[in-house]
Scaffold this active site. Structure first.
Site, PDB file in Angstrom:
ATOM      1  N   LYS A  47       0.838  -1.211   0.000  1.00  0.00           N
ATOM      2  CA  LYS A  47       0.000   0.000   0.000  1.00  0.00           C
ATOM      3  C   LYS A  47       0.865   1.251   0.000  1.00  0.00           C
ATOM      4  CE  LYS A  47      -0.172  -0.555   5.015  1.00  0.00           C
ATOM      5  NZ  LYS A  47      -0.968  -1.030   6.143  1.00  0.00           N
ATOM      6  N   TYR A 260      15.834  29.896   7.336  1.00  0.00           N
ATOM      7  CA  TYR A 260      14.671  30.658   7.806  1.00  0.00           C
ATOM      8  C   TYR A 260      14.619  30.728   9.326  1.00  0.00           C
ATOM      9  CZ  TYR A 260      12.619  30.185   3.112  1.00  0.00           C
ATOM     10  OH  TYR A 260      12.362  30.238   1.767  1.00  0.00           O
TER      11      TYR A 260
HETATM   12  C1  LIG Z   1      -0.284  -1.815   6.946  1.00  0.00           C
HETATM   13  C2  LIG Z   1      -0.866  -3.083   7.424  1.00  0.00           C
HETATM   14  C3  LIG Z   1      -0.040  -4.196   7.659  1.00  0.00           C
HETATM   15  C4  LIG Z   1       1.465  -4.135   7.619  1.00  0.00           C
HETATM   16  O1  LIG Z   1       1.928  -3.497   8.775  1.00  0.00           O
HETATM   17  P1  LIG Z   1       3.474  -3.263   9.056  1.00  0.00           P
HETATM   18  O2  LIG Z   1       3.518  -2.749  10.439  1.00  0.00           O
HETATM   19  O3  LIG Z   1       3.957  -2.275   8.061  1.00  0.00           O
HETATM   20  O4  LIG Z   1       4.143  -4.580   8.887  1.00  0.00           O
HETATM   21  C5  LIG Z   1      -0.664  -5.389   7.956  1.00  0.00           C
HETATM   22  N1  LIG Z   1      -2.014  -5.483   8.060  1.00  0.00           N
HETATM   23  C6  LIG Z   1      -2.827  -4.412   7.876  1.00  0.00           C
HETATM   24  C7  LIG Z   1      -4.290  -4.566   8.019  1.00  0.00           C
HETATM   25  C8  LIG Z   1      -2.277  -3.173   7.562  1.00  0.00           C
HETATM   26  O5  LIG Z   1      -3.084  -2.122   7.394  1.00  0.00           O
END
Ligand SMILES: *Cc1c(COP(=O)(O)O)cnc(C)c1O
Length: 368
Positions: A47, A260
């Site tokens: 994702k 800045y």
């Molecule tokens: C993002 C996510 C993961 C992976 O989590 P990590 O901490 O990056 O390993 C697994 N399951 C779900 C439902 C998620 O949203």
């Protein structure tokens, strides 16, 4: 291969300002390490465009490991993976609205559902496999483990899900809460008309901190693949390396200020290098005055505020010329700035640091 036929990687036109080197070999090794530890097929989470590193390339690198499928957060992300040629399962773990189900069907994704009406609507579309999301304490998405209502149970009976899953809220810090969530998950699954073939729960820290092989049927690692370890028995190799060349260099006198707000003042004579990467490139403003980079393998602190397009480094005492390469994240020779360390310096999570690297910086993929 003879050395003279290997082009200098630093001569690449995209390596003349600021860029992100993505080590796909390290990513694949991280995934192999998680798979070996979990002992079950992976549903790698890709994702947010592969946690900011580029989902299509991430998927290409993971394909040889034959994962069960890939996890995304929206139908649009699933469509992008399909357009990039992904043929395995693509599962959306964030709830989708009923109005999105036709699109989900069109890109043949596997949705996470938890409302009776959605399960029926998906079946009516001929959607095929779906997974039941169960909330065991994260309070973010899914049906409450202790409140699976009759309508949902009857939809599950009529259109049995291929899988059911939950998500840990504190897998990186709190083993007692994990055990409680697993017990709740088991309890909820036992109330279903039949055990779905694929139960899954573990994120990266869930795999890393498990006593051994997974108790479930799939594991869903994300951040570990991209180089962030929760400090378990596995060490993640760094994958993302943010680099920028020195484009300007100046000598400051005692009392002169940088950037800045003039928040940084030279104590004695200091040498300041400017690199063309700022918060618009994902080098976050929170790193102002507290971040460090590596130059020729040596740490150099960020001087003053990170600006949109440029960041200044205090390179006093370190040999430095215009054109030299600074490493803002990742490995420089024997030295490493991990995503966890850089994020911690700015009070950020490594997740937001990585997913922020999505702006202007070209990504260069290395499979070595
Ligand atoms: C993002 C996510 C993961 C992976 O989590 P990590 O901490 O990056 O390993 C697994 N399951 C779900 C439902 C998620 O949203």
């Amino acid at each position: 291969m003879p050395a003279e036929s290997t082009p200098d990687p630093l001569a690449h036109p995209d390596r003349q300002r600021a860029w992100l080197d993505v080590d796909l070999g390290a990513l694949a090794r991280n995934a192999a390490a998680v798979a070996a530890r979990a002992g079950v097929p992976l549903l790698p989470m890709v994702k947010a465009d592969g946690y900011g590193l580029g989902a299509p390339a991430v998927v290409r690198a993971l394909e040889p490991l034959a994962p069960w499928g890939y996890g995304v957060a929206s139908a649009a992300e699933a469509a992008a993976l399909r357009a990039a040629g992904a043929t395995r399962r693509v599962m959306v773990l964030t709830p989708v609205l009923p109005t999105e189900l036709p699109r989900a069907r069109a890109v043949s994704l596997t949705p996470a559902l938890h409302r009776a009406g959605d399960g029926r609507a998906w079946a009516a579309l001929g959607g095929g496999a779906w997974h039941l999301a169960i909330d065991t304490g994260m309070a973010r998405a899914g049906a409450r483990w202790d409140a699976l209502d009759d309508a949902l149970l009857s939809a599950v009976g009529a259109h049995p899900p291929e899988g059911a899953f939950t998500h840990f809220h504190s897998a990186d810090t709190d083993d007692a809460s994990r055990a409680e969530q697993e017990a709740r998950f088991r309890e909820a699954v036992s109330r279903l008309p039949a055990r779905p073939p694929l139960l899954h729960a573990e994120n990266s820290p869930g795999v890393e901190r498990a006593g051994g092989a997974s108790a479930w049927d799939l594991a869903r690692p994300g951040v570990f693949l991209y180089g962030v370890s929760a400090g378990g028995v596995l060490g993640a190799e760094p994958v993302a390396h943010l680099r920028a060349r020195v484009v300007d260099l100046r000598d400051l006198r005692d009392g002169e200020t940088v950037s800045y707000g003039a928040t940084w003042t030279a104590r004695g004579a200091r040498r300041i290098a400017t690199v063309p990467a700022g918060y618009a490139d994902g080098y976050r403003r929170a790193l102002s005055g507290v971040g460090r980079a590596l130059l020729h393998g040596r740490p150099v602190p960020v001087a003053g505020r990170v600006t949109m397009d440029m960041t200044m480094l205090d390179v006093t005492g370190v040999p430095c010329a215009v054109g030299d390469v600074a490493t803002l994240l990742g490995r420089d020779g024997a030295a490493v700035l991990t995503a966890a360390e850089v994020a911690a310096a700015g009070g950020l999570s490594p997740y937001e640091l990585l997913t922020g690297l999505r702006g202007r910086v070209p990504r260069l993929y290395d499979t070595a």
